[in-house]
Design a protein around this motif. Structure first.
Motif, short mmCIF file in Angstrom:
data_model
loop_
_atom_site.label_atom_id
_atom_site.label_comp_id
_atom_site.label_asym_id
_atom_site.label_seq_id
_atom_site.Cartn_x
_atom_site.Cartn_y
_atom_site.Cartn_z
N MET A 98 0.84 -1.19 0.00
CA MET A 98 0.00 0.00 0.00
C MET A 98 0.88 1.25 0.00
N ILE A 99 0.44 2.23 -0.78
CA ILE A 99 1.20 3.49 -0.85
C ILE A 99 0.35 4.61 -0.26
N ILE A 100 0.97 5.36 0.66
CA ILE A 100 0.24 6.45 1.31
C ILE A 100 0.90 7.77 0.90
N VAL A 101 0.12 8.63 0.28
CA VAL A 101 0.65 9.95 -0.11
C VAL A 101 0.24 10.94 0.97
N LEU A 102 1.22 11.66 1.51
CA LEU A 102 0.90 12.61 2.59
C LEU A 102 0.63 14.00 2.01
N LYS A 103 -0.02 14.81 2.81
CA LYS A 103 -0.34 16.17 2.36
C LYS A 103 0.95 16.99 2.25
N PRO A 104 0.98 18.03 1.41
CA PRO A 104 2.23 18.78 1.18
C PRO A 104 2.77 19.46 2.44
N GLU A 105 1.87 19.86 3.34
CA GLU A 105 2.35 20.68 4.46
C GLU A 105 2.79 19.87 5.69
N VAL A 106 2.84 18.55 5.60
CA VAL A 106 3.13 17.75 6.81
C VAL A 106 4.55 18.03 7.35
N THR A 107 4.63 18.02 8.66
CA THR A 107 5.93 18.25 9.32
C THR A 107 6.62 16.90 9.52
N ASP A 108 7.91 16.94 9.87
CA ASP A 108 8.66 15.71 10.13
C ASP A 108 8.03 14.92 11.28
N GLU A 109 7.55 15.65 12.29
CA GLU A 109 6.93 14.97 13.44
C GLU A 109 5.68 14.21 12.99
N GLN A 110 4.91 14.85 12.13
CA GLN A 110 3.68 14.19 11.66
C GLN A 110 4.02 12.94 10.84
N ILE A 111 5.07 13.05 10.03
CA ILE A 111 5.48 11.88 9.23
C ILE A 111 5.86 10.74 10.16
N GLN A 112 6.62 11.07 11.19
CA GLN A 112 7.04 10.05 12.16
C GLN A 112 5.83 9.42 12.84
N ALA A 113 4.84 10.29 13.18
CA ALA A 113 3.64 9.79 13.88
C ALA A 113 2.89 8.79 12.99
N VAL A 114 2.79 9.10 11.71
CA VAL A 114 2.09 8.19 10.79
C VAL A 114 2.85 6.86 10.72
N CYS A 115 4.19 6.96 10.60
CA CYS A 115 5.00 5.73 10.51
C CYS A 115 4.84 4.88 11.77
N GLU A 116 4.84 5.54 12.90
CA GLU A 116 4.71 4.82 14.17
C GLU A 116 3.40 4.05 14.24
N ARG A 117 2.34 4.74 13.82
CA ARG A 117 1.00 4.14 13.87
C ARG A 117 0.96 2.88 12.99
N ILE A 118 1.62 2.95 11.84
CA ILE A 118 1.62 1.80 10.93
C ILE A 118 2.49 0.66 11.49
N ARG A 119 3.61 1.06 12.09
CA ARG A 119 4.49 0.03 12.69
C ARG A 119 3.76 -0.72 13.80
N LYS A 120 2.86 0.00 14.48
CA LYS A 120 2.10 -0.63 15.58
C LYS A 120 1.25 -1.80 15.07
N GLU A 121 0.95 -1.79 13.78
CA GLU A 121 0.16 -2.90 13.19
C GLU A 121 1.08 -4.05 12.77
N GLY A 122 2.36 -3.92 13.07
CA GLY A 122 3.30 -4.99 12.75
C GLY A 122 3.87 -4.88 11.35
N LEU A 123 3.75 -3.72 10.73
CA LEU A 123 4.24 -3.55 9.36
C LEU A 123 5.44 -2.61 9.32
N ASP A 124 6.16 -2.72 8.22
CA ASP A 124 7.33 -1.86 8.05
C ASP A 124 6.96 -0.71 7.11
N VAL A 125 7.73 0.36 7.17
CA VAL A 125 7.44 1.47 6.27
C VAL A 125 8.70 1.87 5.50
N HIS A 126 8.45 2.40 4.34
CA HIS A 126 9.56 2.96 3.56
C HIS A 126 9.17 4.39 3.20
#
Ligand code: PEP
Ligand code: MN
Length: 338
Positions: free
Chosen positions: A1-29
């Motif tokens: 699955m590919i997730i496109v983020l909004k243009p204005e997202v901050t680094d913290e928000q990107i990290q938060a999204v990645c964390e949430r996905i990792r919590k489901e046992g998945l890896d992110v790139h």
């Protein structure tokens, strides 16, 4: 699955999204471009499919990579599924004709039709005992009496029977008499019914709903397959369009499209697509050339007196003529009749 983020997202928000996905046992790139950050989810896509990703404020778009169905997909099984029912085979290279009246009306009507369609070369007998009618005042079918007649005639002519089951409560009766359970267009997304017919292990003829997409048809088939039953025949029976010259519009494209997506056999029902018998032969021949594994055709000894769907039913001679034309075309197409 590919997730496109909004243009204005901050680094913290990107990290938060990645964390949430990792919590489901998945890896992110994470791939950071000049204008957009894209997150590729690595692992079982199923785990994130149920997350309401599009509702997350950081997310602009979600693009699944895998199809939402699995068991019925061509990726899961590359060889075509052939379904054997007594002496008939549906799928795997042959063109199988299933024919008979819309509804079982009497022993004489069914007997006469079965004899004629058998002689003409049909390999499965169709006939409704439970009829889904738009009006509650129309003939609703003979019920169990109709099922008994189907069985009796089926034995007489050695023709397996396909008949509709409209409700979970009818399954126990239908399995006693039928060889293939038909799920009608109006029930394609009756998920409880799909699950229950799946459990029976009986072959299922699954009709496409008249307002359903090809993907929805495959998801409906997945419900049956999930119960361990891959004996599923998909049926294109016409969809609703703006066109009024025919009852529905036969979606010929659905045949080659389905063939590229699934290993299941695909048949057409030109009778319900057309709603008029005169063009049923052409539609059947077109379906054969488009790659269909067979056809479900309504035939009645006297269409003008039929209790259901007379205008779209072929009479016995018209059906015999169609079978002759089909046999010629089957040879040209390098296929065989079963
Ligand atoms: C039928 O086969 O008679 C029938 C009712 O079909 P559908 O569910 O496609 O309308
Ligand atoms: Mn009908």
């Amino acid at each position: 699955m590919i997730i496109v983020l909004k243009p204005e997202v901050t680094d913290e928000q990107i990290q938060a999204v990645c964390e949430r996905i990792r919590k489901e046992g998945l890896d992110v790139h994470v791939s950071k471009g000049k204008f957009r950050t894209i997150i590729g989810v690595i692992g079982e896509e199923e785990a994130v499919r149920s997350l309401p990703l599009e509702a997350w404020p950081e997310v602009e778009k979600v693009m699944p990579v895998l199809k939402p169905y699995k068991l019925v997909s061509l990726e899961f099984k590359q060889s075509p599924t052939a379904i054997r029912v007594r002496d008939a085979v549906i799928g795997g290279g042959s063109f199988t004709v299933m024919a008979g009246p819309c509804s079982v009306e009497s022993r004489e009507q069914l007997f006469e039709t079965a004899k004629a369609v058998k002689e003409a070369g049909a390999s499965v007998l169709r006939g409704g005992a439970y009829k889904p009618r738009t009006s509650p005042y129309s003939f609703q079918g003979l019920g169990i009496e109709g099922l008994k007649l189907l069985r009796e005639v089926s034995e007489e002519f050695n023709l397996p029977v396909v008949t509709e089951v409209m409700d979970v409560r009818q399954i126990e009766h239908v399995v006693e008499y039928a060889d293939i359970l038909q799920i009608g267009a109006r029930n394609m997304q009756n998920f409880n019914l799909l699950t229950e017919v799946g459990k029976t292990g009986y072959p299922v003829l699954l009709k496409r709903g008249f307002s359903n997409t090809i993907e929805e048809l495959l998801m409906a088939a997945e419900y049956i397959a999930r119960e361990g039953n891959d004996q599923i025949i998909l049926c294109e029976r016409g969809i609703r369009t703006f066109e009024t010259a025919t009852r529905n519009t036969l979606d010929i494209s659905a045949i080659p499209v389905l063939k590229r997506l699934t290993h299941l056999p695909v048949v057409v029902d030109p009778s319900h697509a057309a709603g008029r018998s005169d063009i049923v032969p052409e539609l059947t021949l077109a379906a054969l050339i488009a790659g269909a594994d067979g056809a479900l055709i309504e035939v009645h000894p006297d269409p003008k007196s039929a209790l259901c769907d007379g205008p779209q039913s072929l009479n016995l001679n018209q059906f015999a003529t169609l079978m002759e034309d089909l046999k010629r075309l089957v040879t040209v197409a390098g296929r065989k009749t079963s």
